[in-house]
Design a protein around this motif. Structure first.
Motif, PDB file in Angstrom:
ATOM      1  N   PRO A 280       0.811  -1.225   0.000  1.00 14.43           N
ATOM      2  CA  PRO A 280       0.000   0.000   0.000  1.00 14.43           C
ATOM      3  C   PRO A 280       0.843   1.273   0.000  1.00 14.43           C
ATOM      4  O   PRO A 280       0.492   2.255  -0.661  1.00 14.43           O
ATOM      5  N   ARG A 281       1.938   1.258   0.740  1.00 14.55           N
ATOM      6  CA  ARG A 281       2.791   2.447   0.783  1.00 14.55           C
ATOM      7  C   ARG A 281       3.382   2.731  -0.600  1.00 14.55           C
ATOM      8  O   ARG A 281       3.499   3.887  -1.013  1.00 14.55           O
ATOM      9  N   GLY A 282       3.722   1.673  -1.329  1.00 14.58           N
ATOM     10  CA  GLY A 282       4.214   1.854  -2.688  1.00 14.58           C
ATOM     11  C   GLY A 282       3.147   2.444  -3.599  1.00 14.58           C
ATOM     12  O   GLY A 282       3.447   3.254  -4.481  1.00 14.58           O
ATOM     13  N   ALA A 283       1.895   2.040  -3.385  1.00 20.24           N
ATOM     14  CA  ALA A 283       0.803   2.604  -4.181  1.00 20.24           C
ATOM     15  C   ALA A 283       0.632   4.087  -3.888  1.00 20.24           C
ATOM     16  O   ALA A 283       0.398   4.890  -4.798  1.00 20.24           O
ATOM     17  N   ILE A 284       0.766   4.463  -2.629  1.00 23.68           N
ATOM     18  CA  ILE A 284       0.650   5.885  -2.276  1.00 23.68           C
ATOM     19  C   ILE A 284       1.798   6.675  -2.886  1.00 23.68           C
ATOM     20  O   ILE A 284       1.609   7.794  -3.380  1.00 23.68           O
ATOM     21  N   ARG A 285       2.984   6.099  -2.887  1.00 22.15           N
ATOM     22  CA  ARG A 285       4.120   6.769  -3.543  1.00 22.15           C
ATOM     23  C   ARG A 285       3.849   6.944  -5.031  1.00 22.15           C
ATOM     24  O   ARG A 285       4.178   7.984  -5.620  1.00 22.15           O
ATOM     25  N   SER A 286       3.267   5.928  -5.654  1.00 15.23           N
ATOM     26  CA  SER A 286       2.951   6.009  -7.073  1.00 15.23           C
ATOM     27  C   SER A 286       1.931   7.109  -7.338  1.00 15.23           C
ATOM     28  O   SER A 286       2.051   7.862  -8.318  1.00 15.23           O
ATOM     29  N   MET A 287       0.945   7.236  -6.462  1.00 11.66           N
ATOM     30  CA  MET A 287      -0.051   8.293  -6.602  1.00 11.66           C
ATOM     31  C   MET A 287       0.585   9.662  -6.393  1.00 11.66           C
ATOM     32  O   MET A 287       0.298  10.617  -7.118  1.00 11.66           O
TER      33      MET A 287
ATOM     34  N   ALA B  28      -2.364   4.125  10.798  1.00  7.33           N
ATOM     35  CA  ALA B  28      -1.618   3.352   9.792  1.00  7.33           C
ATOM     36  C   ALA B  28      -1.613   4.044   8.428  1.00  7.33           C
ATOM     37  O   ALA B  28      -0.549   4.230   7.822  1.00  7.33           O
ATOM     38  N   LEU B  29      -2.774   4.420   7.939  1.00  5.72           N
ATOM     39  CA  LEU B  29      -2.822   5.028   6.607  1.00  5.72           C
ATOM     40  C   LEU B  29      -2.158   6.400   6.599  1.00  5.72           C
ATOM     41  O   LEU B  29      -1.422   6.736   5.662  1.00  5.72           O
ATOM     42  N   GLY B  30      -2.376   7.182   7.641  1.00  5.43           N
ATOM     43  CA  GLY B  30      -1.704   8.470   7.739  1.00  5.43           C
ATOM     44  C   GLY B  30      -0.194   8.313   7.774  1.00  5.43           C
ATOM     45  O   GLY B  30       0.544   9.096   7.165  1.00  5.43           O
TER      46      GLY B  30
ATOM     47  N   GLY C  13     -11.939   0.309   7.828  1.00  2.58           N
ATOM     48  CA  GLY C  13     -11.334   0.579   9.128  1.00  2.58           C
ATOM     49  C   GLY C  13     -10.907  -0.684   9.849  1.00  2.58           C
ATOM     50  O   GLY C  13     -10.502  -1.677   9.224  1.00  2.58           O
ATOM     51  N   GLN C  14     -11.014  -0.657  11.164  1.00  4.25           N
ATOM     52  CA  GLN C  14     -10.573  -1.790  11.960  1.00  4.25           C
ATOM     53  C   GLN C  14     -11.544  -2.972  11.816  1.00  4.25           C
ATOM     54  O   GLN C  14     -12.759  -2.802  11.741  1.00  4.25           O
ATOM     55  N   ARG C  15     -10.970  -4.154  11.844  1.00  9.97           N
ATOM     56  CA  ARG C  15     -11.776  -5.371  11.694  1.00  9.97           C
ATOM     57  C   ARG C  15     -12.907  -5.433  12.714  1.00  9.97           C
ATOM     58  O   ARG C  15     -14.042  -5.784  12.370  1.00  9.97           O
ATOM     59  N   ARG C  16     -12.619  -5.089  13.956  1.00 10.67           N
ATOM     60  CA  ARG C  16     -13.638  -5.208  14.998  1.00 10.67           C
ATOM     61  C   ARG C  16     -14.808  -4.258  14.781  1.00 10.67           C
ATOM     62  O   ARG C  16     -15.859  -4.420  15.410  1.00 10.67           O
TER      63      ARG C  16
ATOM     64  N   GLU D 278      -7.044 -16.212  -0.172  1.00 14.96           N
ATOM     65  CA  GLU D 278      -5.812 -15.482  -0.469  1.00 14.96           C
ATOM     66  C   GLU D 278      -6.095 -14.046  -0.897  1.00 14.96           C
ATOM     67  O   GLU D 278      -5.369 -13.479  -1.709  1.00 14.96           O
ATOM     68  N   VAL D 279      -7.174 -13.460  -0.386  1.00 19.28           N
ATOM     69  CA  VAL D 279      -7.558 -12.113  -0.816  1.00 19.28           C
ATOM     70  C   VAL D 279      -6.481 -11.114  -0.455  1.00 19.28           C
ATOM     71  O   VAL D 279      -5.945 -10.414  -1.280  1.00 19.28           O
ATOM     72  N   CYS D 280      -6.178 -11.039   0.773  1.00 16.20           N
ATOM     73  CA  CYS D 280      -5.131 -10.133   1.248  1.00 16.20           C
ATOM     74  C   CYS D 280      -4.862 -10.482   2.700  1.00 16.20           C
ATOM     75  O   CYS D 280      -5.743 -10.331   3.545  1.00 16.20           O
ATOM     76  N   PRO D 281      -3.677 -10.962   3.013  1.00 14.00           N
ATOM     77  CA  PRO D 281      -3.389 -11.381   4.379  1.00 14.00           C
ATOM     78  C   PRO D 281      -3.551 -10.255   5.399  1.00 14.00           C
ATOM     79  O   PRO D 281      -3.797 -10.520   6.568  1.00 14.00           O
ATOM     80  N   LEU D 282      -3.407  -9.010   4.959  1.00 13.12           N
ATOM     81  CA  LEU D 282      -3.449  -7.874   5.883  1.00 13.12           C
ATOM     82  C   LEU D 282      -4.559  -6.908   5.470  1.00 13.12           C
ATOM     83  O   LEU D 282      -4.368  -5.700   5.433  1.00 13.12           O
ATOM     84  N   PHE D 283      -5.746  -7.450   5.173  1.00 10.79           N
ATOM     85  CA  PHE D 283      -6.842  -6.655   4.626  1.00 10.79           C
ATOM     86  C   PHE D 283      -7.142  -5.427   5.477  1.00 10.79           C
ATOM     87  O   PHE D 283      -7.363  -4.331   4.949  1.00 10.79           O
ATOM     88  N   PHE D 284      -7.174  -5.579   6.794  1.00  7.64           N
ATOM     89  CA  PHE D 284      -7.563  -4.480   7.671  1.00  7.64           C
ATOM     90  C   PHE D 284      -6.379  -3.684   8.217  1.00  7.64           C
ATOM     91  O   PHE D 284      -6.561  -2.789   9.041  1.00  7.64           O
ATOM     92  N   ALA D 285      -5.167  -3.981   7.753  1.00  7.61           N
ATOM     93  CA  ALA D 285      -3.982  -3.333   8.320  1.00  7.61           C
ATOM     94  C   ALA D 285      -3.992  -1.822   8.121  1.00  7.61           C
ATOM     95  O   ALA D 285      -3.650  -1.057   9.025  1.00  7.61           O
ATOM     96  N   SER D 286      -4.392  -1.363   6.943  1.00 10.99           N
ATOM     97  CA  SER D 286      -4.375   0.074   6.671  1.00 10.99           C
ATOM     98  C   SER D 286      -5.425   0.827   7.485  1.00 10.99           C
ATOM     99  O   SER D 286      -5.345   2.048   7.600  1.00 10.99           O
ATOM    100  N   GLY D 287      -6.409   0.102   8.021  1.00  5.98           N
ATOM    101  CA  GLY D 287      -7.447   0.743   8.809  1.00  5.98           C
ATOM    102  C   GLY D 287      -7.123   0.892  10.279  1.00  5.98           C
ATOM    103  O   GLY D 287      -7.906   1.491  11.032  1.00  5.98           O
TER     104      GLY D 287
END
Length: 273
Positions: free
Chosen positions: A129-136, A186-188, A152-155, A173-182
């Motif tokens: 995700p960080r690479g995608a933000i750099r690309s943007m 984290a996203l900031g 956001g958060q899984r809970r 195998e969708v994404c092992p860290l689906f909720f990590a950016s939330g």
């Protein structure tokens, strides 16, 4: 997971989900999409690139905001989604939208070409995700805006049991860290690490409304991130999965049969130096 394998899974998974995605998710995702567009503060005549455009729900609103004097490039990893976006924009008379198949973390456009780059609920699926933000960030001019929304958060997402329920039968195998950016900050933090400043974050709680069980199951299983895994189910296993998922969200079923499921979104906006 190997990033190349994850990218292939995402590409073919969203190809599989493309037919049901827009009808299933148009209403439930509208509040989050509005927040992203407000944060982007688009103006007539601006140039905008969208990463992970999906079926073009946000693309069409971007195009209306910038008008025919502006420029919109909508990109997605899935060719089926790119095609849906192109058809939808053409049907709405938005001829100033260009579409292209591109990965969010590798936007093949000239540096500094755009005034803004946006991504609505796509970064959860990107291996980096960080690479995608750099690309943007690379795609926007000095002072340009980058805005992204993630779950956001899984809970705080009442539908999240869909992942373990499906994975118990066949690995999605969708994404092992689906909720990590939330996660908080984290996203900031990813925006800051990508070299963006003037960072603002908004966390919003919503109720995702589905008119009945069939609409909910279509969204979660046919038009969502586990669509590729679901294609491997026998009818008997699919029935098991549907029953188990509906049981997991039973407390969110209203008396009239609607489902009002909690969902949390995080939107972050920043500026390129």
């Amino acid at each position: 997971m190997d990033p190349k394998l994850q990218i292939r899974i995402q590409r073919y998974g969203w190809d599989a989900a493309s037919g049901a995605y827009e009808e299933s998710w148009r209403g439930p995702l509208l509040p989050a999409q509005r927040t992203l567009l407000e944060a982007a503060a688009l103006a007539a005549g601006e140039r905008v690139i969208e990463a992970a455009c999906g079926s073009g729900l946000v693309t069409r609103e971007i195009a209306r905001a910038v008008g025919p004097s502006g420029e919109v490039v909508a990109t997605d990893l899935s060719q089926a989604m790119v095609d849906l976006t192109a058809r939808g924009c053409a049907a709405d008379g938005l001829g100033w939208v260009e579409t292209a198949r591109m990965a969010a973390d590798d936007l093949a456009v000239a540096e500094g070409r755009f005034d803004a780059a946006v991504c609505a609920l796509g970064l959860m699926y990107v291996p980096d995700p960080r690479g995608a933000i750099r690309s943007m960030r690379r795609a926007v001019r000095a002072g340009g805006r980058v805005v992204a929304t993630v779950w956001g958060q899984r809970r705080n997402c009442g539908w999240a049991e869909i992942f373990p329920i499906v994975d118990a039968r066949v690995a999605s195998e969708v994404c092992p860290l689906f909720f990590a950016s939330g996660a908080p900050g984290a996203l900031g933090g990813d925006f800051a690490a990508a070299g963006l400043g003037d960072i603002r974050e908004r966390r919003q709680q919503e109720r995702l409304e589905f008119p009945d069980a069939r609409a909910l199951l279509s969204a979660m299983l046919i038009g969502g991130p586990v669509a590729l895994a679901v294609k491997r189910f026998t009818p008997e296993i699919l029935a098991e999965v549907e029953a188990e998922f509906l049981h997991s969200v039973r407390e969110h079923r209203a008396a009239d049969g609607r489902y009002l499921i909690p969902g949390e979104f995080v939107t972050v906006a920043g500026r390129s130096a």
